[in-house]
Design an enzyme around this catalytic site. Structure first.
Site, PDB file in Angstrom:
ATOM      1  CE  LYS A  21      -2.843   0.658   3.614  1.00  0.00           C
ATOM      2  NZ  LYS A  21      -3.096   1.883   4.256  1.00  0.00           N
ATOM      3  CB  SER A  22       3.801   2.337   2.044  1.00  0.00           C
ATOM      4  OG  SER A  22       3.056   2.312   3.342  1.00  0.00           O
ATOM      5  NE  ARG A  26       6.290   6.832   0.574  1.00  0.00           N
ATOM      6  CZ  ARG A  26       5.577   6.542   1.854  1.00  0.00           C
ATOM      7  NH1 ARG A  26       4.352   5.833   1.547  1.00  0.00           N
ATOM      8  NH2 ARG A  26       5.710   7.292   2.789  1.00  0.00           N
ATOM      9  CG  ASP A 313       0.772   0.334   9.440  1.00  0.00           C
ATOM     10  OD1 ASP A 313       0.546   1.147  10.386  1.00  0.00           O
ATOM     11  OD2 ASP A 313       1.245   0.553   8.391  1.00  0.00           O
TER      12      ASP A 313
HETATM   13  C1  S3P Z   1       2.684   4.985   6.039  1.00  0.00           C
HETATM   14  C2  S3P Z   1       3.310   5.321   7.286  1.00  0.00           C
HETATM   15  C3  S3P Z   1       2.684   4.826   8.746  1.00  0.00           C
HETATM   16  C4  S3P Z   1       1.919   3.808   8.454  1.00  0.00           C
HETATM   17  C5  S3P Z   1       0.675   3.997   7.579  1.00  0.00           C
HETATM   18  C6  S3P Z   1       1.575   4.321   6.128  1.00  0.00           C
HETATM   19  C7  S3P Z   1       3.133   5.505   4.899  1.00  0.00           C
HETATM   20  O1  S3P Z   1       2.150   6.159   9.517  1.00  0.00           O
HETATM   21  O2  S3P Z   1       1.227   3.569   9.770  1.00  0.00           O
HETATM   22  O3  S3P Z   1      -0.178   3.306   7.460  1.00  0.00           O
HETATM   23  O4  S3P Z   1       2.834   4.930   3.761  1.00  0.00           O
HETATM   24  O5  S3P Z   1       3.947   6.699   4.982  1.00  0.00           O
HETATM   25  P1  S3P Z   1       2.919   7.234  10.172  1.00  0.00           P
HETATM   26  O6  S3P Z   1       4.210   7.504   9.219  1.00  0.00           O
HETATM   27  O7  S3P Z   1       2.107   8.473  10.313  1.00  0.00           O
HETATM   28  O8  S3P Z   1       3.413   6.309  11.609  1.00  0.00           O
END
Ligand code: S3P
Length: 426
Positions: A21-22, A26, A313
């Protein structure tokens, strides 16, 4: 909707999971900023990622689905268009925060809103550095969505030391920095996930425990081909299910193994998990490989505070591993859990109490010990996908069955959760 899960004996087989997902958020954002067509394979089908896609489309970016690939027709960093409507980030903190960094730098105004849960999550952590960069932003009640963005004539590069270990805040600043000639620096004292810097090949300096990441127009994205590895956060639910089921083995294919995300594997291995990595590879700077998992006997261990952002997460599913492991499971230094899709400390404590276990709640964590006394429970998801999936896995391991209320929220990160489970349950 209430979803019921009955006890299962074992799991086996192979899983090909949707893209991380991350990395998917991006890939879409960077493709939109490149000047020309980018192609993305194995993009996540999570509702959160659709929120990012929808906002970019509302800003004039054409995104096409051809077969299993997505084509994004980027228009260069100044090519986005003023949206005609409010930009809706749904449940996705990553969408709201990363795109706040991007939209702040545009020559047009915009408004970002979100659903009920996202509208309760703190946003001043991201507007504070952006305002230092000269952005004209206003939040609702000084901390919440909707966020109003006005174009600004006086934007400048900054050096910013993160006061919350957040990859979303770090990324918002670095993305804003892509629009400026001068170098913007982000200093982090505790490492958070590094997809933004890896995917943009940003310069990274180490200074003792500090990491300093630089960004400027020199690193503005160009059209690219992204192959997104499977999501390790999604994989971790199936990994824990395999570890805790008898006579089970599972292979998760092409899974993201970015070291800023593999803390879950490190902790589980320290607990005695039989996990092996095979066939490692790299694409767009991101490491991936196959994860081989076998049934294991787990023992709880102390969890270091420095690893918390890496496993943030995965704490809901790690708790399930901890409940079935020997000894007490304890999480501290994790007050960020209070401001996720739900207050995850409260959500976990509430559900775990239903099992008849001994639970202690702290401001920054919780502990769980004892034996499960109730083998037939109705758990609450609190509208949080990771809570719903963690307690679904626990339900499959109970001697009888468990039910999850408001289960449908799993679509936020993994709409195919049930289908994937059915594939591996023997
Ligand atoms: C994410 C960063 C994390 C994570 C979120 C996705 C990202 O949050 O908990 O599910 O894609 O950069 P934080 O960076 O606010 O802790």
């Amino acid at each position: 909707m209430i979803q019921e899960f009955n006890h299962i004996e074992s799991v086996s087989g192979e899983l090909f999971l949707p893209g991380d997902k991350s990395i998917s958020h991006r890939a879409l954002i960077f493709s939109s900023l490149g000047n020309g067509k980018s192609v993305i394979s194995n993009l996540s089908n999570a509702e959160d990622v659709n929120s990012t896609k929808g906002i970019l489309q509302n800003c004039g970016i054409d995104i096409l689905n051809d077969d299993s690939k997505i084509s994004v027709f980027g228009k260069g960093i100044w090519g986005l268009l003023k949206p005609e409507k409010i930009l809706y980030a749904g449940n996705s903190g990553t969408t709201a925060r990363l795109l706040a960094g991007l939209l702040t730098m545009q020559k047009f105004g915009s408004v970002i809103s979100g659903d009920e849960s996202l509208s309760k999550r703190p946003m001043n952590r991201v507007t504070k550095p952006l305002i230092q960069m000269g952005a004209k932003l206003s939040l609702t009640g000084n901390n919440y969505l909707p966020i109003r963005i006005e174009p600004s004539e006086s934007l400048k590069a900054i050096s910013y030391e993160l006061d919350v270990p957040s990859a979303q805040v770090k990324s918002a600043i670095l993305i804003a920095g892509l629009f400026l000639n001068d170098v913007t620096k982000v200093i982090e004292n505790v490492e958070t996930r590094n997809h933004t810097e890896v995917m943009l090949s940003l310069p990274i300096q180490k200074n003792g425990n500090q990491t300093i990441i630089s960004s400027s127009i020199k690193y503005a994205p160009i059209p690219n081909e992204y192959i997104i590895p499977s999501d390790i956060s999604t994989a971790s639910f199936f990994i824990v299910l395999t570890l805790l089921s008898k006579n089970s083995t599972l292979i998760i294919k092409n899974c993201s193994l970015n070291p800023s995300r593999t803390g879950i594997l490190t902790v589980l291995k320290a607990m005695g998990a039989k996990i092996e990595i095979i066939n490692q590879n790299i694409s767009c700077g991101e490491i991936y490989g196959d994860i081989l998992v076998e049934s294991s006997k787990l023992v709880n261990v102390e969890i270091d505070s420095n690893i918390i952002p890496n496993i943030i997460d995965e704490i809901p599913i790690l708790t399930i591993a901890g409940i079935f492991a020997e000894g007490k499971f304890k999480i501290k230094n994790a007050k960020e859990l209070r401001v996720k899709e739900s207050d995850r400390i409260n959500a976990i404590v509430n559900n775990v109490k239903k099992l008849g276990l001994s639970v202690e709640e702290y401001e920054d964590g919780f502990s769980v010990s004892g034996e499960i006394k109730n083998n037939n429970c109705l758990f609450e998801s609190f509208g949080d996908h990771r809570i719903a999936m963690a307690f679904s896995i626990l339900s499959l391991l109970l001697q009888q069955s468990g039910k999850i209320n408001n289960f449908e929220c799993v679509k936020i990160s993994n709409p195919q959760f049930i289908a994937q489970l059915n594939q591996i349950i023997g």
